[in-house]
Design a protein around this motif. Structure first.
Motif: not given
Length: 187
Positions: A51-53, A71-78, A80-84, A98-108
């Motif tokens: 809805l936001a995107v 992207d504040v409270a970026c979590g897993t990067g969900w 951002t994936k939609l915005m791309t 940190k756990g969420m940021l690790e997954l966000a980092a894996k999105t590249g």
């Protein structure tokens, strides 16, 4: 996203477990929950990222490929994936887990990721460099209504500080108090 055999019942329990008032306990829980986070949200039909995107797509008049996104409270990067999918390419993410940021980092997809507990201090982001600041699905369960107002005021102040001044600037904020309530505001 996890390939586990998650169920709606397990997702509901995860949501309930994330509703602790203690911020350290919440961050610790999100670190553990990170691998099932998107799957659990999908099981619970959580639509806020989409809805936001969609809202951003309808109202943004700039050039996505030239846009700086916070992207504040970026979590897993969900989000951002939609915005791309809309052509956005430049992202800085901030989250308290940190756990969420690790997954966000894996999105590249992020040029930078920063660890920060939201609502307690200024965001670790430069002043006036972002064209879009997006906050989606933030779970604030404060002790009192005064805390709620303080948190919302903090969000607006940080949006005001970080957004670049020009004709295409957009601030987008969506805060969720429970999986069934969604609020969307354009600033």
């Amino acid at each position: 996203m996890s390939t586990s055999n998650r169920t709606v019942h397990k997702a509901r329990i995860a949501f309930q477990s994330s509703n602790t008032v203690d911020s350290k306990e919440r961050v610790d829980y999100y670190d553990i929950w990170a691998h099932n986070y998107e799957e659990d949200h999908n099981l619970m039909s959580f639509r806020a990222p989409h809805l936001a995107v969609d809202f951003l797509s309808e109202h943004f008049c700039g050039r996505p490929e030239e846009t700086q996104v916070l992207d504040v409270a970026c979590g897993t990067g969900w989000v951002t994936k939609l915005m791309t999918e809309l052509g956005f390419r430049s992202f800085v993410g901030v989250d308290g887990s940190k756990g969420m940021l690790e997954l966000a980092a894996k999105t590249g997809l992020y040029q930078d990721l920063k660890l920060a507990l939201l609502g307690t201090q200024p965001l670790p982001a430069q002043t006036g460099v972002f064209d879009v600041m997006i906050i989606v699905g933030v779970w604030w369960e404060p002790n009192t209504s005064t805390d709620t107002w303080k948190t919302h005021i903090w969000s607006v102040m940080e949006m005001e500080r970080t957004i670049r001044r020009n004709s295409t600037s957009v601030g987008l904020f969506t805060c969720t108090g429970s999986p069934s309530v969604q609020t969307l505001t354009e600033l």
